[in-house]
Design an enzyme around this catalytic site. Structure first.
Site, PDB file in Angstrom:
ATOM      1  N   ARG A 111     -13.454 -10.872  -3.061  1.00 25.44           N
ATOM      2  CA  ARG A 111     -13.867  -9.525  -3.582  1.00 25.44           C
ATOM      3  C   ARG A 111     -15.383  -9.619  -4.136  1.00 25.44           C
ATOM      4  NH1 ARG A 111     -10.449  -4.822  -6.157  1.00 25.44           N
ATOM      5  NH2 ARG A 111      -9.801  -4.619  -3.989  1.00 25.44           N
ATOM      6  N   HIS A 138     -13.685  -2.451   3.090  1.00 21.23           N
ATOM      7  CA  HIS A 138     -12.169  -2.791   2.674  1.00 21.23           C
ATOM      8  C   HIS A 138     -11.184  -2.954   3.598  1.00 21.23           C
ATOM      9  CE1 HIS A 138      -9.433  -3.601  -0.223  1.00 21.23           C
ATOM     10  NE2 HIS A 138      -9.151  -2.540  -1.016  1.00 21.23           N
ATOM     11  N   GLN A 141      -7.205  -3.359   3.217  1.00 18.73           N
ATOM     12  CA  GLN A 141      -6.619  -1.933   2.905  1.00 18.73           C
ATOM     13  C   GLN A 141      -6.247  -1.066   3.959  1.00 18.73           C
ATOM     14  OE1 GLN A 141      -5.820  -0.644  -0.526  1.00 18.73           O
ATOM     15  NE2 GLN A 141      -4.764   0.619   0.881  1.00 18.73           N
ATOM     16  N   ASP A 229     -10.005   8.969  -1.841  1.00 20.60           N
ATOM     17  CA  ASP A 229     -10.291   7.634  -2.683  1.00 20.60           C
ATOM     18  C   ASP A 229     -11.043   8.062  -3.880  1.00 20.60           C
ATOM     19  OD1 ASP A 229     -10.454   5.093  -3.704  1.00 20.60           O
ATOM     20  OD2 ASP A 229     -12.045   4.616  -2.167  1.00 20.60           O
ATOM     21  N   CYS A 268      -5.774   4.462  -1.549  1.00 23.88           N
ATOM     22  CA  CYS A 268      -5.742   3.241  -1.781  1.00 23.88           C
ATOM     23  C   CYS A 268      -5.157   2.655  -2.854  1.00 23.88           C
ATOM     24  CB  CYS A 268      -6.868   2.541  -1.437  1.00 23.88           C
ATOM     25  SG  CYS A 268      -8.209   2.829  -2.178  1.00 23.88           S
ATOM     26  N   ARG A 296       0.239  -3.680   1.271  1.00 24.92           N
ATOM     27  CA  ARG A 296      -0.663  -4.613   1.033  1.00 24.92           C
ATOM     28  C   ARG A 296      -0.102  -6.070   1.305  1.00 24.92           C
ATOM     29  NH1 ARG A 296      -5.536  -3.431  -1.340  1.00 24.92           N
ATOM     30  NH2 ARG A 296      -6.024  -5.245  -0.586  1.00 24.92           N
TER      31      ARG A 296
END
Ligand code: CP
Ligand code: NVA
Length: 310
Positions: A111, A138, A141, A229, A268, A296
């Protein structure tokens, strides 16, 4: 299908062809069905001796825990490190870090603050590198999101997803997915927060069924799924300005009622109730956020299995 990359990096959904991505999603569905003990048929050969190194330059709950447990459930091991735990945090180069980790581990998940760090690792690592979020995308996700969509509404091909809010890293991976999985994506974002031009140009060049505007109701009308988001992503400092710009893009029950009958809501997480989404929607009957968070784990088991050669 031979991977385009060798090693099998998972950097962006746009890097992989639709057939490979479909195979990963199908494996994710099978992984979920199989439960905690992944059957040998779904595990890559030699997984018992495999270790994943995870590097976090930003905080994480879901990505950190789900990757760690995914690796254990596959039968391998995982190590989770923050940037400051590594010499990377005090100036060792990304290239040297990649070369060293390649001598110990079997895959790296990062990340990263900067997408270039991810690309640098991938360039110099001889083992697969996985994007666990950058400021630009991402992808893990959205693989979990595709799995979640299909669990609730069947194959995503030909369906319509509405993205309402910031044209951020998560939105960009949705755009990549729309092209590769063949669904329609309608984005509604403030004009100054549209996804970056590179992503829009890529979508156009791929002839993806993507539209963009700044009218949430137009995007949501008849959609099978509504996604939003946070208004302030990790590393962004202009919170007050963003909140003001994004206020008309909040997903509430009135907006949700414009979607198709039986539409689902996704986020997410982490979520900020009363900002990008009302509590009524995110905690309501159309919300599938807990399945999405759970997936996930399953989607990443499938991604890891693919990266490690399954
Ligand atoms: N959705 C997501 O990536 O969550 P974390 O930041 O907790 O990993
Ligand atoms: N857009 C958010 C996603 C968090 C998982 C961020 O980058 O902070």
């Amino acid at each position: 299908m031979a991977p385009k990359t060798n090693p099998r990096h998972f950097l962006d959904i746009s890097d992989l062809d639709g057939k490979t991505l479909r195979r990963i999603i199908d494996a994710a569905h099978a992984m979920k069905k199989a439960g905690k003990r992944v059957p040998a048929a779904l595990r890559p050969k030699g997984i018992e001796d495999a270790n994943l190194v995870m590097i976090f330059e930003k905080p994480s709950t879901r990505t950190r825990v789900s990757f760690d447990i995914a690796m254990r459930q596959l039968g391998g091991g995982a190590i989770s490190l923050n940037n400051s735990d590594l010499q990377l945090g005090r100036g060792e180069s990304v290239a040297d870090t990649a070369r060293v980790l390649s001598r110990y581990a079997d895959a790296i998940m990062i990340r990263a603050n900067a997408h270039d760090t991810l690309l640098g690792l991938a360039e110099h690592a001889s083992i697969p590198v996985i994007n666990g979020l950058t400021e630009k995308s991402h992808p893990c996700q959205i693989m979990a999101d595709i799995q979640t969509f299909e669990e609730h509404l069947g194959p995503i091909k030909g369906k319509t997803v509405a993205w309402v809010g910031d044209g951020n890293n998560v939105a960009v991976s949705w755009m990549h997915a729309a092209a590769r999985f063949g669904f329609t994506l309608r984005l509604a974002c403030p004009k100054s927060l549209y996804p970056e031009d590179a992503a829009l140009d890529w979508a156009r060049s791929e002839k993806a069924a993507i539209s963009i505007g700044d009218e949430p109701e137009k995007a949501v009308r008849g959609a099978d799924c509504v996604v939003t988001d946070t208004w302030v992503s990790m590393g962004q400092s202009d919170a007050a300005k963003r909140k003001k710009m994004l206020a008309p893009f909040a997903v509430d029950a009135k907006l949700m009622s414009k979607a198709a009958k039986g539409a689902i809501f996704m986020h997410c997480l982490p979520a900020y109730r009363g900002h990008e989404v009302s509590a009524e929607v995110i905690d309501g009957p159309q919300s599938v956020i807990w399945d999405e968070a759970e997936n996930r784990l399953h989607a990443q088991k499938a991604i890891l299995a693919w990266c490690l050669g399954a």
